[in-house]
Design an enzyme around this catalytic site. Structure first.
Site, PDB file in Angstrom:
ATOM      1  N   LEU A  33      44.192  34.152  33.943  1.00 15.82           N
ATOM      2  CA  LEU A  33      42.887  34.709  34.289  1.00 15.82           C
ATOM      3  C   LEU A  33      42.400  34.237  35.659  1.00 15.82           C
ATOM      4  O   LEU A  33      42.696  33.130  36.095  1.00 15.82           O
ATOM      5  CB  LEU A  33      41.853  34.324  33.221  1.00 15.82           C
ATOM      6  CG  LEU A  33      42.140  34.796  31.794  1.00 15.82           C
ATOM      7  CD1 LEU A  33      40.979  34.426  30.874  1.00 15.82           C
ATOM      8  CD2 LEU A  33      42.395  36.292  31.736  1.00 15.82           C
ATOM      9  N   GLY A  36      38.508  38.003  38.961  1.00  9.37           N
ATOM     10  CA  GLY A  36      38.464  39.441  38.697  1.00  9.37           C
ATOM     11  C   GLY A  36      38.309  39.719  37.215  1.00  9.37           C
ATOM     12  O   GLY A  36      37.482  40.535  36.802  1.00  9.37           O
ATOM     13  N   HIS A  37      39.119  39.035  36.389  1.00  6.47           N
ATOM     14  CA  HIS A  37      38.973  39.168  34.937  1.00  6.47           C
ATOM     15  C   HIS A  37      37.571  38.750  34.500  1.00  6.47           C
ATOM     16  O   HIS A  37      36.938  39.435  33.687  1.00  6.47           O
ATOM     17  CB  HIS A  37      39.982  38.260  34.206  1.00  6.47           C
ATOM     18  CG  HIS A  37      41.407  38.655  34.363  1.00  6.47           C
ATOM     19  ND1 HIS A  37      42.324  37.852  35.003  1.00  6.47           N
ATOM     20  CD2 HIS A  37      42.090  39.753  33.952  1.00  6.47           C
ATOM     21  CE1 HIS A  37      43.505  38.434  34.977  1.00  6.47           C
ATOM     22  NE2 HIS A  37      43.392  39.593  34.352  1.00  6.47           N
ATOM     23  N   MET A 186      42.081  40.598  43.825  1.00  2.00           N
ATOM     24  CA  MET A 186      42.437  39.542  42.876  1.00  2.00           C
ATOM     25  C   MET A 186      43.529  40.032  41.916  1.00  2.00           C
ATOM     26  O   MET A 186      43.440  41.118  41.356  1.00  2.00           O
ATOM     27  CB  MET A 186      41.214  39.117  42.065  1.00  2.00           C
ATOM     28  CG  MET A 186      40.248  38.267  42.853  1.00  2.00           C
ATOM     29  SD  MET A 186      40.955  36.637  43.168  1.00  2.00           S
ATOM     30  CE  MET A 186      39.511  35.749  43.716  1.00  2.00           C
ATOM     31  N   SER A 187      44.566  39.219  41.740  1.00  6.54           N
ATOM     32  CA  SER A 187      45.671  39.544  40.842  1.00  6.54           C
ATOM     33  C   SER A 187      46.295  38.251  40.354  1.00  6.54           C
ATOM     34  O   SER A 187      46.347  37.260  41.094  1.00  6.54           O
ATOM     35  CB  SER A 187      46.723  40.379  41.584  1.00  6.54           C
ATOM     36  OG  SER A 187      47.908  40.477  40.821  1.00  6.54           O
ATOM     37  N   ARG A 189      49.286  37.802  40.060  1.00  8.28           N
ATOM     38  CA  ARG A 189      50.490  37.604  40.884  1.00  8.28           C
ATOM     39  C   ARG A 189      50.196  36.815  42.154  1.00  8.28           C
ATOM     40  O   ARG A 189      51.116  36.243  42.750  1.00  8.28           O
ATOM     41  CB  ARG A 189      51.111  38.956  41.253  1.00  8.28           C
ATOM     42  CG  ARG A 189      51.629  39.736  40.055  1.00  8.28           C
ATOM     43  CD  ARG A 189      52.032  41.141  40.455  1.00  8.28           C
ATOM     44  NE  ARG A 189      52.294  41.949  39.267  1.00  8.28           N
ATOM     45  CZ  ARG A 189      53.488  42.081  38.699  1.00  8.28           C
ATOM     46  NH1 ARG A 189      54.521  41.457  39.210  1.00  8.28           N
ATOM     47  NH2 ARG A 189      53.646  42.843  37.624  1.00  8.28           N
TER      48      ARG A 189
END
Length: 282
Positions: A33, A36-37, A186-187, A189
């Site tokens: 997480l 963004g989440h 945001m990721s 990865r």
């Protein structure tokens, strides 16, 4: 904070809430997480009486076994991050067996062609895997509202189509892309990027923003050629695709029409890490 690892436990807790005239919100995640989440979950907390967050790395949406193996699994820190937002979040963190039983396989879906564009061309079977897990999670959780980020805009459209075609009774809410201060979307990865690649990754959004300006006076083919030229000159980032498409159908645009909304989509390799992004053009 209540954490359920089995769907029966989750249903028992949810049935015991007796929400009646109140709404249940849901954010499905694959963990790792980030802010963004949290922005999706926070929106859900504000709009619903109760929020469920699932944390599950779904094997059927990975076309690359190595990518599945490398995907970060950080359940403990994910739980702490959720607690910092609200102790009242209900977490569903199932095993693969709890979700799939003995048969880890995707259903086959028809998303009216949405699945054949962009990501669908480069990630075989990906959206069948997405459709399979989201449908199962919706059937387990039975939320009123489900929140998805626009970074995965194609996925968002596909989930909207899934709900429509299968009468799942969930309102799918699209939420703005959450970006770092330098513009990088945001990721999960991102944490796998090398320091060198992280420093240059904002070039992706900078190029999208410039492409939006170009689209005001140029056609889609001209903008696409311009973007391709920018990446040819970049030593550390490799362009996989850039597409300007109709937001509704995701079909590549040939001639601009004033009545339609368009969006630019991009996929870029930073080393062996694949990053996607998009931007509304009008």
């Amino acid at each position: 904070m209540i954490i359920c690892h089995k769907k029966e436990e989750l249903r028992h807790v949810l049935d015991g809430l007796a929400l009646k005239n109140q709404t249940l919100g849901f954010v499905p995640t694959m963990g790792a997480l980030h802010e963004g989440h949290l922005s999706l979950i926070d929106k859900g907390l504000q709009e619903n009486a109760k929020m469920v967050v699932s944390i599950f790395v779904n094997p059927t949406q990975f076309d690359n076994a190595s990518d599945l193996k490398k995907y970060p699994r950080t359940l403990e820190s994910d739980i702490e991050m959720l607690k910092s937002l609200s102790e009242d979040i209900l977490v569903y963190a199932p095993t693969v067996e709890d979700v799939y039983g003995d048969a880890i396989a995707s259903e086959t879906f028809d998303f009216d062609g949405l699945e054949h564009q962009m990501e669908g061309k480069f990630r075989k079977g990906h959206f069948d895997g997405v459709g399979t897990i989201v449908k199962r999670l919706f059937e387990i959780v039975k939320p009123d509202f489900a929140y998805f980020g626009e970074k995965d805009f194609q996925q968002l459209r596909i989930i909207q189509k899934l709900v429509e075609k299968h009468n799942l009774g969930v309102t799918v809410v699209g939420c703005d892309i959450f970006r770092a201060e330098d513009g990088l979307a945001m990721s999960s990865r991102n944490q796998r990027l090398t320091k060198e690649h992280r420093e240059v990754a904002p070039f992706i959004f900078q190029t999208l923003t410039a492409a939006k300006a170009h689209f005001g006076t140029e056609n889609a083919e001209e903008v696409t050629k311009w973007v391709e030229e920018q990446f040819k000159k970049h030593e550390l980032l490799e362009l996989e695709y850039f597409t300007i498409a109709d937001e509704e159908t995701l079909q590549p645009v040939e001639t601009k029409e004033k009545s339609k909304s368009y969006r630019a989509f991009i996929a870029v390799f930073a080393g062996d890490i694949r990053l996607i992004d998009n931007i509304a053009l009008n």
